[in-house]
Design a protein around this motif. Structure first.
Motif, PDB file in Angstrom:
ATOM      1  N   ALA A  52       0.828  -1.206   0.000  1.00 50.18           N
ATOM      2  CA  ALA A  52       0.000   0.000   0.000  1.00 50.18           C
ATOM      3  C   ALA A  52       0.862   1.255   0.000  1.00 50.18           C
ATOM      4  N   ALA A  53       1.903   1.265   0.810  1.00 51.28           N
ATOM      5  CA  ALA A  53       2.791   2.434   0.868  1.00 51.28           C
ATOM      6  C   ALA A  53       3.477   2.664  -0.473  1.00 51.28           C
ATOM      7  N   ALA A  54       3.935   1.597  -1.097  1.00 49.12           N
ATOM      8  CA  ALA A  54       4.582   1.741  -2.408  1.00 49.12           C
ATOM      9  C   ALA A  54       3.577   2.237  -3.442  1.00 49.12           C
ATOM     10  N   SER A  55       2.368   1.726  -3.412  1.00 51.30           N
ATOM     11  CA  SER A  55       1.332   2.161  -4.346  1.00 51.30           C
ATOM     12  C   SER A  55       1.035   3.645  -4.196  1.00 51.30           C
ATOM     13  N   TRP A  56       0.947   4.076  -2.965  1.00 50.44           N
ATOM     14  CA  TRP A  56       0.693   5.500  -2.717  1.00 50.44           C
ATOM     15  C   TRP A  56       1.870   6.347  -3.212  1.00 50.44           C
ATOM     16  N   ALA A  57       3.076   5.934  -2.850  1.00 52.30           N
ATOM     17  CA  ALA A  57       4.254   6.731  -3.174  1.00 52.30           C
ATOM     18  C   ALA A  57       4.503   6.828  -4.673  1.00 52.30           C
ATOM     19  N   VAL A  58       4.279   5.750  -5.385  1.00 50.27           N
ATOM     20  CA  VAL A  58       4.612   5.718  -6.805  1.00 50.27           C
ATOM     21  C   VAL A  58       3.446   6.175  -7.694  1.00 50.27           C
TER      22      VAL A  58
END
Length: 105
Positions: free
Chosen positions: A94-100
């Motif tokens: 989820a964090a990677a999805s948000w960041a990217v």
């Protein structure tokens, strides 16, 4: 049923729910492939938005994190337990999805 425009979809919760939901469905139904269907459906839905928002290369990286989280959760579960493992990989995905992808708008 009509899907939302890919650029309007927030993917972080979809990635997290795909991993958690896939685990829950597999565990509660006793049918592991059914959990894989949930995991795959969420991944495909998020993936179309990753491509639209961030491009193919970024989408491939996010897909690797998502699927790597699924595979890695099995190894991690042996060290910290099933639920902590699933929640950890869901949070990372989820964090990677948000960041990217998601923070782009």
């Amino acid at each position: 049923m009509q899907l939302r425009d890919a650029t309007d979809v927030t993917t972080a919760p979809i990635a997290a729910l795909g991993l958690v939901g896939g685990y829950v469905v597999a565990r509660e139904s006793g049918v592991r492939p059914l959990g894989g269907v949930v995991l795959g459906a969420a991944g495909l839905y998020a993936g179309r938005s990753w491509v639209a928002k961030a491009g193919g290369g970024a989408a491939a990286g996010l897909a690797a994190i998502y699927l790597g989280g699924f595979a890695g959760s099995h190894v991690l579960a042996k060290k910290i337990g099933a639920w902590p493992s699933v929640l950890t990989v869901a949070a990372v995905s989820a964090a990677a999805s948000w960041a990217v992808a998601d923070r782009r708008g």
